[in-house]
Design an enzyme around this catalytic site. Structure first.
Site, PDB file in Angstrom:
ATOM      1  N   ARG A 110     -15.555   2.574   4.448  1.00 59.36           N
ATOM      2  CA  ARG A 110     -16.436   3.633   4.947  1.00 59.36           C
ATOM      3  C   ARG A 110     -15.683   4.946   5.009  1.00 59.36           C
ATOM      4  O   ARG A 110     -16.158   5.980   4.561  1.00 59.36           O
ATOM      5  CB  ARG A 110     -16.974   3.276   6.345  1.00 59.36           C
ATOM      6  CG  ARG A 110     -18.021   4.251   6.872  1.00 59.36           C
ATOM      7  CD  ARG A 110     -18.137   4.211   8.384  1.00 59.36           C
ATOM      8  NE  ARG A 110     -16.978   4.808   9.043  1.00 59.36           N
ATOM      9  CZ  ARG A 110     -16.847   4.939  10.353  1.00 59.36           C
ATOM     10  NH1 ARG A 110     -17.792   4.453  11.149  1.00 59.36           N
ATOM     11  NH2 ARG A 110     -15.774   5.509  10.872  1.00 59.36           N
ATOM     12  N   GLY A 111     -14.486   4.903   5.569  1.00 63.93           N
ATOM     13  CA  GLY A 111     -13.656   6.100   5.675  1.00 63.93           C
ATOM     14  C   GLY A 111     -13.854   6.831   6.985  1.00 63.93           C
ATOM     15  O   GLY A 111     -14.781   6.563   7.749  1.00 63.93           O
ATOM     16  N   THR A 114      -3.978   4.917  -1.234  1.00 62.19           N
ATOM     17  CA  THR A 114      -4.974   5.386  -0.281  1.00 62.19           C
ATOM     18  C   THR A 114      -5.706   6.631  -0.775  1.00 62.19           C
ATOM     19  O   THR A 114      -5.315   7.270  -1.755  1.00 62.19           O
ATOM     20  CB  THR A 114      -4.330   5.683   1.080  1.00 62.19           C
ATOM     21  OG1 THR A 114      -3.367   6.742   0.930  1.00 62.19           O
ATOM     22  CG2 THR A 114      -3.641   4.449   1.632  1.00 62.19           C
ATOM     23  N   TYR A 115      -6.735   6.968  -0.020  1.00 64.95           N
ATOM     24  CA  TYR A 115      -7.671   8.043  -0.371  1.00 64.95           C
ATOM     25  C   TYR A 115      -7.826   8.895   0.876  1.00 64.95           C
ATOM     26  O   TYR A 115      -8.228   8.388   1.932  1.00 64.95           O
ATOM     27  CB  TYR A 115      -9.005   7.386  -0.737  1.00 64.95           C
ATOM     28  CG  TYR A 115     -10.015   8.195  -1.497  1.00 64.95           C
ATOM     29  CD1 TYR A 115      -9.818   8.518  -2.830  1.00 64.95           C
ATOM     30  CD2 TYR A 115     -11.207   8.591  -0.893  1.00 64.95           C
ATOM     31  CE1 TYR A 115     -10.785   9.201  -3.547  1.00 64.95           C
ATOM     32  CE2 TYR A 115     -12.169   9.280  -1.597  1.00 64.95           C
ATOM     33  CZ  TYR A 115     -11.967   9.583  -2.932  1.00 64.95           C
ATOM     34  OH  TYR A 115     -12.931  10.258  -3.637  1.00 64.95           O
ATOM     35  N   GLU A 134       0.835  -1.200   0.000  1.00 63.29           N
ATOM     36  CA  GLU A 134       0.000   0.000   0.000  1.00 63.29           C
ATOM     37  C   GLU A 134       0.872   1.253   0.000  1.00 63.29           C
ATOM     38  O   GLU A 134       1.876   1.334   0.706  1.00 63.29           O
ATOM     39  CB  GLU A 134      -0.904   0.015   1.246  1.00 63.29           C
ATOM     40  CG  GLU A 134      -1.802   1.244   1.309  1.00 63.29           C
ATOM     41  CD  GLU A 134      -2.753   1.208   2.482  1.00 63.29           C
ATOM     42  OE1 GLU A 134      -3.618   0.297   2.495  1.00 63.29           O
ATOM     43  OE2 GLU A 134      -2.634   2.056   3.388  1.00 63.29           O
ATOM     44  N   GLN A 170      -6.689  -4.206   9.355  1.00 67.67           N
ATOM     45  CA  GLN A 170      -5.928  -3.122   9.959  1.00 67.67           C
ATOM     46  C   GLN A 170      -4.639  -3.728  10.513  1.00 67.67           C
ATOM     47  O   GLN A 170      -4.569  -4.930  10.798  1.00 67.67           O
ATOM     48  CB  GLN A 170      -6.753  -2.490  11.075  1.00 67.67           C
ATOM     49  CG  GLN A 170      -6.111  -1.301  11.747  1.00 67.67           C
ATOM     50  CD  GLN A 170      -5.760  -0.205  10.764  1.00 67.67           C
ATOM     51  OE1 GLN A 170      -4.611  -0.156  10.302  1.00 67.67           O
ATOM     52  NE2 GLN A 170      -6.695   0.652  10.420  1.00 67.67           N
ATOM     53  N   ASP A 225     -18.841  -6.568  14.927  1.00 74.74           N
ATOM     54  CA  ASP A 225     -17.825  -6.276  13.916  1.00 74.74           C
ATOM     55  C   ASP A 225     -17.758  -7.401  12.879  1.00 74.74           C
ATOM     56  O   ASP A 225     -17.666  -7.147  11.671  1.00 74.74           O
ATOM     57  CB  ASP A 225     -16.475  -6.106  14.610  1.00 74.74           C
ATOM     58  CG  ASP A 225     -15.544  -5.160  13.865  1.00 74.74           C
ATOM     59  OD1 ASP A 225     -16.038  -4.294  13.125  1.00 74.74           O
ATOM     60  OD2 ASP A 225     -14.321  -5.294  14.033  1.00 74.74           O
ATOM     61  N   HIS A 269     -13.164  -2.797  15.303  1.00 73.67           N
ATOM     62  CA  HIS A 269     -13.242  -1.399  14.855  1.00 73.67           C
ATOM     63  C   HIS A 269     -13.628  -0.511  16.043  1.00 73.67           C
ATOM     64  O   HIS A 269     -14.492  -0.869  16.850  1.00 73.67           O
ATOM     65  CB  HIS A 269     -14.293  -1.274  13.744  1.00 73.67           C
ATOM     66  CG  HIS A 269     -14.269   0.053  13.058  1.00 73.67           C
ATOM     67  ND1 HIS A 269     -14.798   1.202  13.623  1.00 73.67           N
ATOM     68  CD2 HIS A 269     -13.785   0.427  11.851  1.00 73.67           C
ATOM     69  CE1 HIS A 269     -14.640   2.215  12.790  1.00 73.67           C
ATOM     70  NE2 HIS A 269     -14.014   1.775  11.713  1.00 73.67           N
ATOM     71  N   ALA A 300      -8.961  11.636   3.819  1.00 68.03           N
ATOM     72  CA  ALA A 300     -10.237  11.878   4.492  1.00 68.03           C
ATOM     73  C   ALA A 300     -11.078  12.876   3.704  1.00 68.03           C
ATOM     74  O   ALA A 300     -10.590  13.920   3.271  1.00 68.03           O
ATOM     75  CB  ALA A 300      -9.993  12.405   5.907  1.00 68.03           C
TER      76      ALA A 300
END
Length: 314
Positions: free
Chosen positions: A122-123, A63-64, A32, A192, A174, A165, A66
């Site tokens: 979800r972000g 990645t993207y 990543e 994660q 979860d 989470h 926030a």
């Protein structure tokens, strides 16, 4: 944890011989990256990518930020990988602060650019604020996965949390949410980061018991920056063992020693996962190649070169 004769034999072999001796290199890896903000960071990203590319990763993800704050840079990075490399790129996409129409437009642009793999999340809200769905957006990752599948037959990865989470009520809730994401059309889950092999192996077995049969790939974070890792761990609910923190004490002014310690910790984590039957790893590189490359080498991987573009197109 579910064990079998093969895993028990592997555990005995790991204990009876040098930890990384005679590994077959029979693992698959992915990496990543995050989109660069400056010309210097862009040069570092591509240097990192080209260093790791000969390991023939199964995919690399970008990645993207926030609230979609890096949308254009993420798209540009992913599109360049798709155009210039045989390594399949995966673009992160989140629900945060965007309507369905906006997200669908981004997804179609990725498909048109030849990107077939999306990491659907979800972000998190900018500034660490509590999550709030957009009034006209996808409410969560389950809806996002279903929406992406309605647009095109994307290969979709989703997130999983071995230590639960932070917004989840309990481990079972979860797991139930992960099951809904898989049922909506996700192909695999990427976890994660974590630092306890038992936390992942217990989670993997609990997911299987819950009827989740898709691959769950452990996310590995080699610790290159201790304070940054602590901040990230606090945000995502990852426990940092006291013994691990103490190993970095006194190394702030010794970057080479710090790198050696970081590689040792992450490599041992991967070796223990390997003994537990894990053969796929996802590395959070933070746009640096050295630690991830060294760990892959210890696990028996050697440069293989990427497949030619003609083969990719076929």
């Amino acid at each position: 944890m579910t064990t079998n004769l093969d895993s028990l034999a592997e555990a005995r072999r790991a204990a009876a011989s040098p930890l990384f001796a005679n590994l077959e290199g029979d693992i698959g890896v992915s990496f990543e990256f995050f989109p660069p903000k400056t010309d210097r960071m862009e040069a570092q990203l591509w240097d990192t990518f080209h260093t790791l590319e000969p390991l023939a990763p199964r995919f690399v993800s970008v990645t993207y930020g926030a609230g979609g704050s890096t949308r254009e840079r993420t798209h540009a990075t992913v599109a360049r990988i798709a155009a210039e490399s045989a390594v399949p790129p995966a673009a992160h996409l989140t629900c945060v602060e965007a309507s369905r129409a906006e997200i669908d437009e981004v997804a179609r642009a990725y498909w048109d650019a030849g990107v077939r793999h999306i990491v659907a999340l979800r972000g998190d809200m900018p500034g660490g604020a509590p999550y709030r769905p957009h009034d006209q957006g996808y409410a969560n990752a389950v809806e996002l996965v279903a929406g992406l599948k309605a647009i095109a037959p994307f290969d979709i990865s989703v997130a999983a949390y071995p230590e639960v989470h932070p917004d989840s009520d309990c481990p079972q809730a979860d797991l139930d949410n992960l099951k809904r994401k898989m049922d909506a059309g996700a192909t695999r889950a990427i976890t994660q980061f974590f630092f306890s092999p038992d936390a992942f192996l217990r989670f993997r077995d609990a997911a299987a018991a819950a009827g989740i049969d898709a691959p769950i790939i452990p996310g590995i974070l080699p610790v290159s920056n201790v304070s940054q890792t602590r901040r990230m761990a606090d945000m995502c609910g990852t426990a940092i063992p006291a013994w691990m923190g103490s190993l970095f004490d006194g190394l702030d002014d010794h970057p080479a020693a710090r790198q050696l310690v970081a590689a040792t910790i992450a490599a041992e984590l991967c070796r223990r996962l390997y003994a537990g039957g894990v053969r796929d790893f996802h590395f959070y590189t933070l746009n640096r190649a050295e630690l991830s490359y060294a760990i892959c080498h210890l696990l028996g991987m050697r440069p293989r070169g990427a497949a030619p573009l003609a083969e990719k197109a076929a």
